[in-house]
Design a protein around this motif. Structure first.
Motif, mmCIF file in Angstrom:
data_model
loop_
_atom_site.group_PDB
_atom_site.id
_atom_site.type_symbol
_atom_site.label_atom_id
_atom_site.label_comp_id
_atom_site.label_asym_id
_atom_site.label_seq_id
_atom_site.Cartn_x
_atom_site.Cartn_y
_atom_site.Cartn_z
ATOM 1 N N GLY A 23 -2.139 2.275 5.712
ATOM 2 C CA GLY A 23 -1.706 3.659 5.758
ATOM 3 C C GLY A 23 -0.564 4.026 4.845
ATOM 4 O O GLY A 23 -0.570 5.096 4.232
ATOM 5 N N ARG A 24 0.468 3.191 4.720
ATOM 6 C CA ARG A 24 1.631 3.571 3.918
ATOM 7 C C ARG A 24 1.294 3.641 2.439
ATOM 8 O O ARG A 24 1.980 4.316 1.682
ATOM 9 C CB ARG A 24 2.791 2.595 4.163
ATOM 10 N N ARG A 25 0.221 2.969 2.036
ATOM 11 C CA ARG A 25 -0.206 3.028 0.632
ATOM 12 C C ARG A 25 -1.283 4.078 0.419
ATOM 13 O O ARG A 25 -1.264 4.812 -0.579
ATOM 14 C CB ARG A 25 -0.735 1.650 0.204
ATOM 15 N N ILE A 80 3.211 -2.080 1.518
ATOM 16 C CA ILE A 80 3.102 -2.842 2.764
ATOM 17 C C ILE A 80 3.158 -1.920 3.978
ATOM 18 O O ILE A 80 3.919 -0.952 4.020
ATOM 19 C CB ILE A 80 4.207 -3.918 2.875
ATOM 20 N N THR A 81 2.319 -2.233 4.969
ATOM 21 C CA THR A 81 2.345 -1.566 6.269
ATOM 22 C C THR A 81 2.387 -2.656 7.330
ATOM 23 O O THR A 81 1.602 -3.605 7.279
ATOM 24 C CB THR A 81 1.097 -0.701 6.476
ATOM 25 N N LEU A 133 2.126 7.963 4.560
ATOM 26 C CA LEU A 133 1.955 8.575 5.883
ATOM 27 C C LEU A 133 2.974 9.681 6.142
ATOM 28 O O LEU A 133 2.810 10.461 7.080
ATOM 29 C CB LEU A 133 2.067 7.522 6.977
ATOM 30 N N SER A 134 4.014 9.750 5.324
ATOM 31 C CA SER A 134 5.047 10.767 5.515
ATOM 32 C C SER A 134 4.917 11.917 4.521
ATOM 33 O O SER A 134 5.657 12.900 4.624
ATOM 34 C CB SER A 134 6.439 10.134 5.370
ATOM 35 N N ARG A 135 3.988 11.796 3.575
ATOM 36 C CA ARG A 135 3.842 12.827 2.540
ATOM 37 C C ARG A 135 2.606 13.684 2.804
ATOM 38 O O ARG A 135 1.523 13.155 3.034
ATOM 39 C CB ARG A 135 3.742 12.177 1.159
#
Length: 475
Positions: A167-169, A257-258, A375-377
């Protein structure tokens, strides 16, 4: 506190509903319909979370989109509501509906998966499981943005957002959707994408199952022949230094990395690694999307914490399907969740005071899932939920195999969430919300207003009953 739907109709109304449900079976033949009292009714109403006790007017098990359409059309004509489900991982909130006059439409027989490697795309039916997609994509060197267990349903996961170890990528899984086929309240089957019914397509990507029954999903796959993934395990006595160091590292970690940090209390069982079963441990699992040398550099601060188990290695994407060790098959569970901001030292203190060394609780897992990165954008091409308002996802879950265990597990999970409330953003990730909540609180004001307007446009009679329902717009 078993989550049970309660009949609220008068005797006359209940008799009318029973007559309507019986008439439904005749109207949609040969679709399989189970009515209360039928031999297969109790088995059919049992979903993945077996702690949820639903008592619908009827249960339909269609096998095609045309059969879904027939069930929806007949239900509307008979004055019955419709509640679509796939696996039932997050079925608990359905108890808020009057299920005595509702048809539960189970898509569990609609599981076909097609992969087109030439364009890195998948098309799957509404009841498909992520394990089947993982295998089909992997045969072509492709990966999907799947859930934390292979038996999670594609449908509910995508409609609610979808996050795990890529998810973070790569962002929310729902942002990878390119089209859906959906049966609307009038029984019509339409295609929704960026050009056709774009407002509906926007709402379906994170707005849940209030708008119709999605019979197929089309989404992007990713060229990942291998991924650097695994887990690290420490003794529970190391929780203070490990969780504290991880929380500081996670805030500034690269998007590649997540990870997820958990206090685990897993039983000894054949499908649970010996390194984590039978005693409390600290476990961090994760995945790095990058070269092996990059992964080693990113993981170095965590390896410096001297885990007694370190399984990180370059593996095929299929190898992480069971990395999180979620229970497989129907399981009675209860839990609570919240989205958190930055984890300060005080926040870590509070977390460990509830679930750290020497504490007594019934939680199978107390999880802090790393968010941030993509995930924050906000994704400009995404749907209503293309980002999460938080840096960490808190989730406490317990086994609810008896009334006593359910009550204690729910109490412990709720207490953990209350304890962490000073660091909460005030929102939840609804796919993890196991009870009815105020759904509108989890969207922006403008997004929520638009969702209600889309609901009114596509389901003006409020036919569909979702686990996290979007209401009709105020008139």
């Amino acid at each position: 506190m078993t989550l049970q739907s309660q009949p609220v109709l008068t005797d006359v109304a209940r008799e009318d509903t029973t007559d309507s449900a019986s008439e439904l079976a005749a109207m949609v033949e040969p679709v399989t319909i189970y009515l209360p009292g039928d031999a297969g009714y109790d088995s059919a109403r049992t979903l993945w979370n077996t702690a949820v006790d639903l008592l619908p007017a009827a249960i339909a098990e269609p096998t095609t989109a045309a059969e879904v359409s027939a069930v929806v059309t007949a239900s509307r004509q008979l004055g019955l509501k419709v509640a679509p489900v796939s696996t039932g991982h997050n079925a608990g909130p359905l108890v808020q509906h009057d299920l005595v006059s509702t048809v539960l439409v189970k898509l569990s027989a609609m599981t076909a998966v097609e992969v087109d490697p030439s364009i890195a795309m998948a098309k799957v039916q509404g009841g498909a499981l992520w394990g089947d997609v993982i295998d089909a994509a992997g045969r072509h060197g492709l990966a999907c943005l799947h859930g934390s267990s292979p038996d999670v349903g594609v449908g509910g996961y995508l409609l609610g957002g979808g996050i795990f170890l890529y998810g973070r990528r790569l962002g929310m899984a729902t942002s990878s959707l390119t089209a859906v086929e959906i049966v609307l309240a009038d029984g019509s089957l339409i295609r929704a994408d960026h050009r056709q019914h774009p407002s509906l397509f926007w709402a379906l990507r994170g707005g849940g199952g209030s708008f119709g029954i999605v019979t197929s999903f089309e989404f992007s796959l990713y060229p990942l022949e291998t991924v650097h993934a695994g887990m690290m395990v420490w003794d529970i006595d190391d929780a203070d230094r490990v969780v504290r160091a991880w929380a500081k590292w996670a805030h500034g970690a690269p998007d590649e990395i997540t990870t997820s940090m958990r206090i685990l209390n897993l039983p000894e069982a054949p499908d649970i690694p010996e390194s984590v079963g039978g005693r409390p441990v600290v476990c961090m699992d994760g995945a790095v999307l990058g070269r092996e040398d990059q992964a080693d550099s990113i993981l170095a601060p965590l390896r410096a914490l001297s885990p007694r188990v370190d399984t990180f290695d370059q593996v095929p994407p299929s190898a992480i399907a069971r990395l999180h060790m979620d229970p497989l098959g129907p399981t009675p569970v209860t839990g609570d969740t919240a989205l958190l901001g930055r984890l300060t030292d005080e926040a870590v203190d509070a977390f460990l005071a509830e679930v750290g060394p020497g504490t007594e609780h019934a939680l199978l897992s107390a999880e802090l899932r790393q968010l941030g990165g993509a995930l924050s954008r906000r994704n400009p091409d995404g749907g209503v939920l293309s980002r999460l308002d938080g840096s960490f996802l808190l989730f406490g879950v317990a086994i609810a195999d008896t009334a006593e265990n359910e009550a204690r597990g729910h109490s412990d999970a709720s207490r953990l969430v209350r304890t962490m409330s000073p660091w909460s953003t005030g929102r939840r990730y609804l796919n993890f919300a196991e009870e009815p909540v105020d759904v509108g609180d989890n969207y922006g004001e403008r997004e929520w207003l638009t969702l209600t307007r889309v609901k009114s446009a596509y389901d003006p009679e409020n036919l569909f009953a979702a686990n996290h329902p979007v209401p009709l717009a105020h008139r």
